[in-house]
Scaffold this motif. Structure first.
Motif, PDB file in Angstrom:
ATOM      1  N   TYR A  93       6.326 -80.366 -24.223  1.00 45.52           N
ATOM      2  CA  TYR A  93       5.187 -80.194 -23.305  1.00 45.52           C
ATOM      3  C   TYR A  93       5.379 -80.973 -22.003  1.00 45.52           C
ATOM      4  CZ  TYR A  93       2.187 -77.488 -26.479  1.00 45.52           C
ATOM      5  OH  TYR A  93       1.650 -76.496 -27.270  1.00 45.52           O
ATOM      6  N   ILE A  94       6.612 -81.411 -21.719  1.00 45.36           N
ATOM      7  CA  ILE A  94       6.889 -82.015 -20.416  1.00 45.36           C
ATOM      8  C   ILE A  94       7.895 -81.178 -19.637  1.00 45.36           C
ATOM      9  CG2 ILE A  94       6.336 -84.360 -21.142  1.00 45.36           C
ATOM     10  CD1 ILE A  94       9.351 -84.889 -21.342  1.00 45.36           C
ATOM     11  N   ARG A  95       8.479 -80.186 -20.274  1.00 44.79           N
ATOM     12  CA  ARG A  95       9.396 -79.243 -19.654  1.00 44.79           C
ATOM     13  C   ARG A  95       9.415 -77.990 -20.513  1.00 44.79           C
ATOM     14  NH1 ARG A  95      12.762 -83.170 -22.056  1.00 44.79           N
ATOM     15  NH2 ARG A  95      12.859 -84.309 -20.103  1.00 44.79           N
ATOM     16  N   VAL A  96       9.959 -76.909 -19.995  1.00 45.78           N
ATOM     17  CA  VAL A  96      10.179 -75.694 -20.784  1.00 45.78           C
ATOM     18  C   VAL A  96      11.667 -75.375 -20.714  1.00 45.78           C
ATOM     19  CG1 VAL A  96       9.709 -73.225 -21.040  1.00 45.78           C
ATOM     20  CG2 VAL A  96       7.860 -74.783 -20.406  1.00 45.78           C
ATOM     21  N   VAL A  97      12.331 -75.467 -21.870  1.00 48.27           N
ATOM     22  CA  VAL A  97      13.756 -75.177 -21.949  1.00 48.27           C
ATOM     23  C   VAL A  97      13.970 -73.684 -21.696  1.00 48.27           C
ATOM     24  CG1 VAL A  97      15.747 -75.168 -23.484  1.00 48.27           C
ATOM     25  CG2 VAL A  97      14.152 -77.088 -23.524  1.00 48.27           C
ATOM     26  N   ILE A  98      14.988 -73.347 -20.931  1.00 45.98           N
ATOM     27  CA  ILE A  98      15.205 -71.950 -20.551  1.00 45.98           C
ATOM     28  C   ILE A  98      16.275 -71.286 -21.407  1.00 45.98           C
ATOM     29  CG2 ILE A  98      16.014 -70.430 -18.696  1.00 45.98           C
ATOM     30  CD1 ILE A  98      14.692 -72.383 -16.717  1.00 45.98           C
ATOM     31  N   ASP A  99      17.438 -71.894 -21.498  1.00 41.84           N
ATOM     32  CA  ASP A  99      18.593 -71.232 -22.123  1.00 41.84           C
ATOM     33  C   ASP A  99      18.610 -71.382 -23.639  1.00 41.84           C
ATOM     34  OD1 ASP A  99      20.123 -70.275 -19.701  1.00 41.84           O
ATOM     35  OD2 ASP A  99      19.948 -72.401 -19.227  1.00 41.84           O
ATOM     36  N   LYS A 100      18.696 -72.601 -24.134  1.00 45.70           N
ATOM     37  CA  LYS A 100      18.983 -72.865 -25.551  1.00 45.70           C
ATOM     38  C   LYS A 100      17.951 -72.245 -26.480  1.00 45.70           C
ATOM     39  CE  LYS A 100      18.613 -77.183 -26.806  1.00 45.70           C
ATOM     40  NZ  LYS A 100      17.581 -77.370 -27.862  1.00 45.70           N
ATOM     41  N   GLU A 101      16.668 -72.358 -26.131  1.00 46.49           N
ATOM     42  CA  GLU A 101      15.611 -71.859 -27.014  1.00 46.49           C
ATOM     43  C   GLU A 101      14.875 -70.666 -26.425  1.00 46.49           C
ATOM     44  OE1 GLU A 101      14.744 -76.166 -29.146  1.00 46.49           O
ATOM     45  OE2 GLU A 101      13.377 -75.448 -27.585  1.00 46.49           O
ATOM     46  N   GLY A 102      15.391 -70.162 -25.302  1.00 52.02           N
ATOM     47  CA  GLY A 102      14.765 -69.018 -24.667  1.00 52.02           C
ATOM     48  C   GLY A 102      15.699 -67.843 -24.534  1.00 52.02           C
ATOM     49  N   PHE A 103      16.566 -67.900 -23.534  1.00 52.50           N
ATOM     50  CA  PHE A 103      17.414 -66.752 -23.230  1.00 52.50           C
ATOM     51  C   PHE A 103      18.405 -66.442 -24.349  1.00 52.50           C
ATOM     52  CE2 PHE A 103      17.034 -66.878 -18.272  1.00 52.50           C
ATOM     53  CZ  PHE A 103      15.661 -66.759 -18.390  1.00 52.50           C
ATOM     54  N   GLU A 104      18.971 -67.478 -24.979  1.00 53.62           N
ATOM     55  CA  GLU A 104      19.944 -67.221 -26.046  1.00 53.62           C
ATOM     56  C   GLU A 104      19.277 -66.574 -27.262  1.00 53.62           C
ATOM     57  OE1 GLU A 104      22.181 -70.783 -26.827  1.00 53.62           O
ATOM     58  OE2 GLU A 104      23.075 -70.810 -24.810  1.00 53.62           O
ATOM     59  N   VAL A 105      18.076 -67.007 -27.587  1.00 53.79           N
ATOM     60  CA  VAL A 105      17.329 -66.391 -28.687  1.00 53.79           C
ATOM     61  C   VAL A 105      16.952 -64.958 -28.326  1.00 53.79           C
ATOM     62  CG1 VAL A 105      15.216 -66.524 -30.071  1.00 53.79           C
ATOM     63  CG2 VAL A 105      16.477 -68.621 -29.510  1.00 53.79           C
ATOM     64  N   ALA A 106      16.555 -64.737 -27.082  1.00 50.94           N
ATOM     65  CA  ALA A 106      16.178 -63.393 -26.646  1.00 50.94           C
ATOM     66  C   ALA A 106      17.349 -62.422 -26.746  1.00 50.94           C
ATOM     67  CB  ALA A 106      15.654 -63.435 -25.213  1.00 50.94           C
ATOM     68  N   ARG A 107      18.535 -62.885 -26.360  1.00 51.11           N
ATOM     69  CA  ARG A 107      19.708 -62.005 -26.434  1.00 51.11           C
ATOM     70  C   ARG A 107      20.015 -61.627 -27.882  1.00 51.11           C
ATOM     71  NH1 ARG A 107      21.563 -65.581 -21.991  1.00 51.11           N
ATOM     72  NH2 ARG A 107      21.513 -64.316 -20.096  1.00 51.11           N
ATOM     73  N   ARG A 108      19.824 -62.575 -28.800  1.00 51.66           N
ATOM     74  CA  ARG A 108      20.085 -62.268 -30.207  1.00 51.66           C
ATOM     75  C   ARG A 108      19.085 -61.236 -30.741  1.00 51.66           C
ATOM     76  NH1 ARG A 108      20.861 -60.297 -34.126  1.00 51.66           N
ATOM     77  NH2 ARG A 108      21.576 -61.098 -36.142  1.00 51.66           N
ATOM     78  N   LEU A 109      17.813 -61.389 -30.436  1.00 51.45           N
ATOM     79  CA  LEU A 109      16.815 -60.437 -30.907  1.00 51.45           C
ATOM     80  C   LEU A 109      16.962 -59.080 -30.219  1.00 51.45           C
ATOM     81  CD1 LEU A 109      13.563 -62.560 -31.317  1.00 51.45           C
ATOM     82  CD2 LEU A 109      15.074 -61.679 -33.091  1.00 51.45           C
ATOM     83  N   ALA A 110      17.405 -59.096 -28.959  1.00 53.37           N
ATOM     84  CA  ALA A 110      17.632 -57.827 -28.261  1.00 53.37           C
ATOM     85  C   ALA A 110      18.725 -57.017 -28.937  1.00 53.37           C
ATOM     86  CB  ALA A 110      17.978 -58.085 -26.792  1.00 53.37           C
ATOM     87  N   GLU A 111      19.695 -57.708 -29.551  1.00 53.37           N
ATOM     88  CA  GLU A 111      20.731 -56.988 -30.300  1.00 53.37           C
ATOM     89  C   GLU A 111      20.119 -56.178 -31.443  1.00 53.37           C
ATOM     90  OE1 GLU A 111      23.465 -59.861 -31.711  1.00 53.37           O
ATOM     91  OE2 GLU A 111      23.886 -60.654 -29.712  1.00 53.37           O
ATOM     92  N   ALA A 112      18.981 -56.643 -31.971  1.00 47.09           N
ATOM     93  CA  ALA A 112      18.293 -55.944 -33.063  1.00 47.09           C
ATOM     94  C   ALA A 112      17.313 -54.903 -32.532  1.00 47.09           C
ATOM     95  CB  ALA A 112      17.568 -56.956 -33.944  1.00 47.09           C
ATOM     96  N   GLY A 113      17.314 -54.685 -31.209  1.00 50.37           N
ATOM     97  CA  GLY A 113      16.461 -53.655 -30.623  1.00 50.37           C
ATOM     98  C   GLY A 113      15.100 -54.126 -30.162  1.00 50.37           C
ATOM     99  N   VAL A 114      14.855 -55.449 -30.210  1.00 49.48           N
ATOM    100  CA  VAL A 114      13.555 -55.992 -29.847  1.00 49.48           C
ATOM    101  C   VAL A 114      13.524 -56.312 -28.348  1.00 49.48           C
ATOM    102  CG1 VAL A 114      11.889 -57.835 -30.276  1.00 49.48           C
ATOM    103  CG2 VAL A 114      13.299 -56.967 -32.155  1.00 49.48           C
ATOM    104  N   THR A 115      12.512 -55.825 -27.654  1.00 46.47           N
ATOM    105  CA  THR A 115      12.319 -56.169 -26.250  1.00 46.47           C
ATOM    106  C   THR A 115      11.708 -57.561 -26.194  1.00 46.47           C
ATOM    107  OG1 THR A 115      11.951 -53.843 -25.692  1.00 46.47           O
ATOM    108  CG2 THR A 115      11.246 -55.483 -24.069  1.00 46.47           C
ATOM    109  N   CYS A 116      12.374 -58.483 -25.506  1.00 43.78           N
ATOM    110  CA  CYS A 116      11.967 -59.891 -25.550  1.00 43.78           C
ATOM    111  C   CYS A 116      11.386 -60.344 -24.221  1.00 43.78           C
ATOM    112  CB  CYS A 116      13.156 -60.770 -25.925  1.00 43.78           C
ATOM    113  SG  CYS A 116      13.749 -60.474 -27.613  1.00 43.78           S
ATOM    114  N   PHE A 117      10.338 -61.128 -24.313  1.00 44.21           N
ATOM    115  CA  PHE A 117       9.658 -61.701 -23.162  1.00 44.21           C
ATOM    116  C   PHE A 117       9.690 -63.219 -23.324  1.00 44.21           C
ATOM    117  CE2 PHE A 117       8.075 -57.478 -23.837  1.00 44.21           C
ATOM    118  CZ  PHE A 117       7.793 -56.950 -22.587  1.00 44.21           C
ATOM    119  N   VAL A 118      10.517 -63.890 -22.542  1.00 47.24           N
ATOM    120  CA  VAL A 118      10.641 -65.351 -22.636  1.00 47.24           C
ATOM    121  C   VAL A 118       9.582 -65.980 -21.745  1.00 47.24           C
ATOM    122  CG1 VAL A 118      12.131 -67.342 -22.339  1.00 47.24           C
ATOM    123  CG2 VAL A 118      13.098 -65.177 -23.159  1.00 47.24           C
TER     124      VAL A 118
END
Length: 324
Positions: A93-118
């Motif tokens: 709650y003092i920052r929002v991580v972008i890559d490690k817990e956002g974009f990388e997770v989104a790319r993995r779920l997108a492989e399963a066909g899920v449209t991701c909104f980070v």
């Protein structure tokens, strides 16, 4: 054990080809949450600052602070299945991580066909009137905007403090934390499923994450505030089915946070699946789980989503999508 040059090259190539960790350009599709100023905005809005820790981590590791304009970055899969995921990264709650817990997770779920909104949600200590509710305001608004795009199956996934955002949404989707501003706010903010990775849950000692607690509620919250903002105390039969991941050796957010949430779900007779790994520490995401048992969590999640009927294809759920 000795590894010859050919084997080393093969291993390096395999690691580079891991889709979820591939270095690709960021998506350009952005959805702003609020058409004007966010609820409870200070007179002068913060101006978002992006910091990259690549010099210390060795890989792109960005985070955002001073978030005056909350938004969602959209990852559209090559073969969408009509399902969507709202992903709330952590950051205490003092920052929002972008890559490690956002974009990388989104790319993995997108492989399963899920449209991701980070989700890049507002941080409580940056001047908002209803500071403790600002992240939930953004999460509710985000789900409603996703549903307004005709997605009928929506997962809320959160990591660490983002897990608190997702759990707060799963238990507080109907809380009136902001005044409706347009037709999208007529949509339900209830996610169909939730996935919580090493989540911050308890706001009371001894299991509270001290930093998240202070950032969200201030240095000396009342017992009433602790209870109100501890999602395991707000679970009801309407809380969506939940997938939980935690490491038993997490010294930042004790595993009791996930276990207590699981116990509350079971008491409310809400379906849940939990994976407690012996090793993993905190904040492992996908990248830092490699080589550990916790690396299995993305596949376990996709399997669970499949069993819950989340990954089937339907034209009606995503206009313009051709079913497989």
């Amino acid at each position: 054990m000795q590894i010859d040059r050919r084997s080393l090259i093969s291993l390096a190539s395999a690691a580079a080809a891991t889709p979820a960790l591939a270095q690709t350009s960021d998506p350009t599709e952005i959805v702003k949450l609020w058409p004007r100023r966010p609820p409870g905005a200070p007179p002068v809005l913060p101006v978002t600052k992006i910091t990259d820790r690549i010099a210390t981590t060795g890989w792109q590791d960005r985070y955002a602070t001073d978030i005056g304009e909350p938004l969602m970055t959209v990852f559209r899969p090559a073969r969408p299945n009509g399902a969507a995921a709202l992903i709330a990264p952590g950051g205490g709650y003092i920052r929002v991580v972008i890559d490690k817990e956002g974009f990388e997770v989104a790319r993995r779920l997108a492989e399963a066909g899920v449209t991701c909104f980070v989700l890049r949600y507002r941080l409580p200590k940056e001047g908002w009137v209803d500071a403790s509710d600002a992240p939930l305001q953004d999460a509710q608004r985000a789900i409603r905007l996703i549903r307004a795009q005709s997605f009928r199956r929506v997962l809320a996934l959160g990591c660490s403090a983002g897990g608190h955002v997702a759990a707060s949404l799963a238990t507080g989707f109907a809380r009136p934390v902001y005044a409706p501003i347009d037709a999208a706010d007529g949509q339900s903010a209830r996610p169909d499923l939730s996935a919580l990775l090493y989540p911050v849950i308890d706001m009371a000692r001894p299991f509270a994450h001290v930093g998240s607690r202070a950032a969200l509620l201030g240095p000396s919250p009342t017992p009433e505030a602790e209870a109100k903002y501890s999602p395991h105390r707000q679970v009801t039969a309407e809380t969506p089915p939940t997938f939980l991941v935690h490491a038993a050796d997490d010294t930042s957010v004790p595993v009791e946070n996930a276990l207590n949430y699981l116990a509350a779900l079971r008491t409310a007779k809400v379906r849940a699946e939990a994976h407690i790994f012996e090793e993993g520490g905190h904040g492992f995401g996908i990248r830092l789980a490699q080589g550990r048992p916790a690396a299995a969590w993305p596949d376990l999640l996709v399997s669970w989503l499949g069993r819950r009927g989340f990954l089937w294809r339907a034209v009606a759920d995503a206009p313009g999508v051709t079913p497989a």
